[in-house]
Design an enzyme around this catalytic site. Structure first.
Site: not given
Ligand SMILES: Nc1nc2c(c(CN[C@H]3C=C[C@H](O)[C@@H]3O)cn2[C@@H]2O[C@H](COP(=O)(O)O)[C@@H](O)[C@H]2O)c(=O)[nH]1
Length: 523
Positions: A425, A494
């Site tokens: 992202d 993450d």
């Protein structure tokens, strides 16, 4: 065999050679290829590199902090807005909610400041970023709109106006890429219905039921003043600026169906009291935030996890910009209120996403490949250095969110979840850079620091995304090298880094190094 006969074996061989084998139409591999492609990007990157010392230091700090916080899949349900079985969501509700959420889980960043940027009013608070999406979904469900039911998306009742009301903003800025989000929902609804729908289930949504859902949206007044309900009736405060098509469309709606937007309550988030104590920087990892610039949230200062249980989780507080208002009742109790207030439309459960999951046979890799195969909007692939590379961010985070939401059980049980990579992202790369794991070439560094956008598919963007995936893999390997029983995987690392980035953003008023800016449906 004469010349006219087709040599089926040869045809099958050619199909398999060029990846067109009709076997594949029935079965998919559990290997997504993402990690290999990330390694290819890293090996050929010239503007992004991974610093070995920064990686080692980050691995040590991340492991220490995760241990201190007993960080696990439980963190997923500690997020105030994430749906929970304990709230009365059924398994199919949860599965459909998470599918809807990760269908739309992209591109929330704004060029505007904290006060003007897109934000959603829900439970008496203002939510931005990823949290604004989750708030929209919950607000719509509270208001009786079946926004997480795939059959609804392509039904006649799901008009542009209804969708725009679902995402309506408490400011003049609408949710980024609104038109694309609406198109994605409709496309995904068609695919689910065609490929995974239940023949016995009705084609469209039960009109009478959906009609009630739409009526709830445009009801002239609600019996209880309830932020959680889609707000109706009050004249929209300000004319929608031309550039904001979504708002403009809403301003064309009859006044009684336009959302209220009382912006007077907005309280800037940055000057909110910090809930999380400032703490020393992570040992050995140099942060971009010079010490004199105020307390930074290092990782060796455990977040006050108990607060996350009892209050809005720290990672969501960045997004809670207004004064405290007693949190709204949960959907389960709201459903009871709704029954008293209006006959809440009961949509027949839509099991198409569950059928998709069953086809994955508890393999996260197969689920990711099925999503990429059947849904163009999950096919997060690009080219780098002349080679097609797969990053599959939203497909992977969908598997991970299911794993987190169900604590690895039932519809969240995946035998190969450890093969899922970091989700490429714009937030975690920013965190990796602030931990000195990623380093940038001067032109790339300048592009990011000066807040200049970069195109989706640009070499810089692909290097940032691919090297982030590979960096988290190296962090994972380093943690397990030193602590073989650590029980971490790329998903937990993450999730942890994302939550940490949000905490640092809230406490330090944003990370010193901004994130890269690409307007994209991929992440
Ligand atoms: N790599 C990665 N990217 C993530 C998340 C999440 C939220 N996951 C929740 C589930 C478990 C965790 O504990 C989180 O609570 C959102 N995003 C992405 O970030 C961007 C939004 O950023 P901002 O505008 O600042 O909210 C956008 O691209 C969005 O897709 C994550 O976990 N990992």
């Amino acid at each position: 065999m004469d010349d006219d006969d087709i040599d089926l074996d040869l045809l099958d061989l050619l199909r398999q050679r060029f990846g067109m084998s009709n076997q594949q139409s029935d079965e998919v591999s559990s290997d997504t290829g993402v990690l290999n492609d990330a390694k290819h990007i890293y090996d050929n990157a010239i503007d992004v590199s991974i610093d070995m010392y920064g990686t080692k230091a980050a691995a040590a700090s991340i492991h220490t902090a995760m241990e201190q916080q007993s960080y696990s899949t439980n963190a997923w349900s500690q997020h105030d807005l994430h749906p929970k079985l304990s709230e009365g969501f059924s398994e199919v509700d949860m599965v459909n909610f998470i599918f809807t959420m990760d269908l739309l889980n992209f591109s929330f960043w704004s060029e505007l400041d904290a006060e003007s940027r897109y934000q959603v009013e829900y439970r008496g608070k203002r939510w931005t970023g990823y949290n604004s999406l989750v708030a929209c979904l919950r607000r719509a469900l509270d208001g009786g709109v079946p926004i997480t039911t795939p059959r609804f998306w392509s039904s006649a009742q799901a008009t542009d106006e209804v969708f725009k009301l679902v995402f309506f903003s408490a400011t003049d800025e609408q949710i980024p890429l609104l038109e694309q989000r609406i198109a994605l929902l409709r496309e995904a609804g068609e695919v689910l219905n065609e490929s995974f729908g239940d023949p016995e289930e009705p084609e469209g949504v039960d009109d009478a039921v959906a009609e009630k859902g739409a009526q709830l949206l445009s009801a002239e007044e609600s019996d209880t003043p309830d932020e959680g309900q889609l707000i109706e009736g009050v004249e929209h405060e300000s004319e929608a600026p031309d550039s904001n098509q979504g708002e403009a469309a809403m301003s064309n709606l009859p006044p009684e169906s336009r959302p209220a937007a009382d912006r007077s309550q907005l309280i800037g988030g940055a000057d909110q009291e910090s809930e999380v104590p400032g703490s020393a920087l992570i040992d050995g990892a140099v942060s971009d935030v010079p010490p004199e610039s105020g307390p930074d949230v290092g990782m060796n200062q455990p977040l006050r996890r108990t607060e996350r249980e009892s209050e809005t989780p720290v990672s969501a507080q960045t997004d809670a910009l207004t004064s405290d208002v007693p949190p709204k009742s949960s959907p389960a109790s709201f459903a009871l209120e709704a029954k008293e207030r209006k006959a809440k439309p009961e949509l027949k459960p839509d099991h198409s996403v569950m059928r998709l999951l069953e086809k994955a046979e508890h393999s996260a890799g197969k689920l990711v490949n099925l999503l990429a195969k059947h849904f163009p909007c999950f096919r997060d692939e690009t080219r780098f250095d002349g080679k097609k590379v797969r990053l599959l961010k939203r497909a992977q985070i969908l598997a991970a969110d299911l794993w987190g939401a169900f604590n690895g059980q039932d519809y969240g049980h995946f035998d190969d979840v450890d093969n899922i990579t970091m989700f490429a992202d714009y937030r975690v790369p920013q965190m990796l850079h602030s931990l000195s794991v990623l380093t940038y070439s001067p032109p790339l560094d300048n592009r990011i620091r000066t807040l200049q956008p970069m195109d989706s598919g640009h070499s810089w963007e692909v290097q940032l995304r691919g090297c982030s995936i590979w960096a988290v893999e190296l962090i994972r390997r380093e943690i397990l090298r030193v602590h073989p029983d650590a029980g971490v995987n790329a998903v937990l690392i993450d999730f942890f880094l994302y939550d940490l980035a949000k905490d640092k953003e809230r406490v330090a008023g944003g990370l010193a190094m901004p994130h890269h800016r690409t307007r994209s449906i991929w992440y």
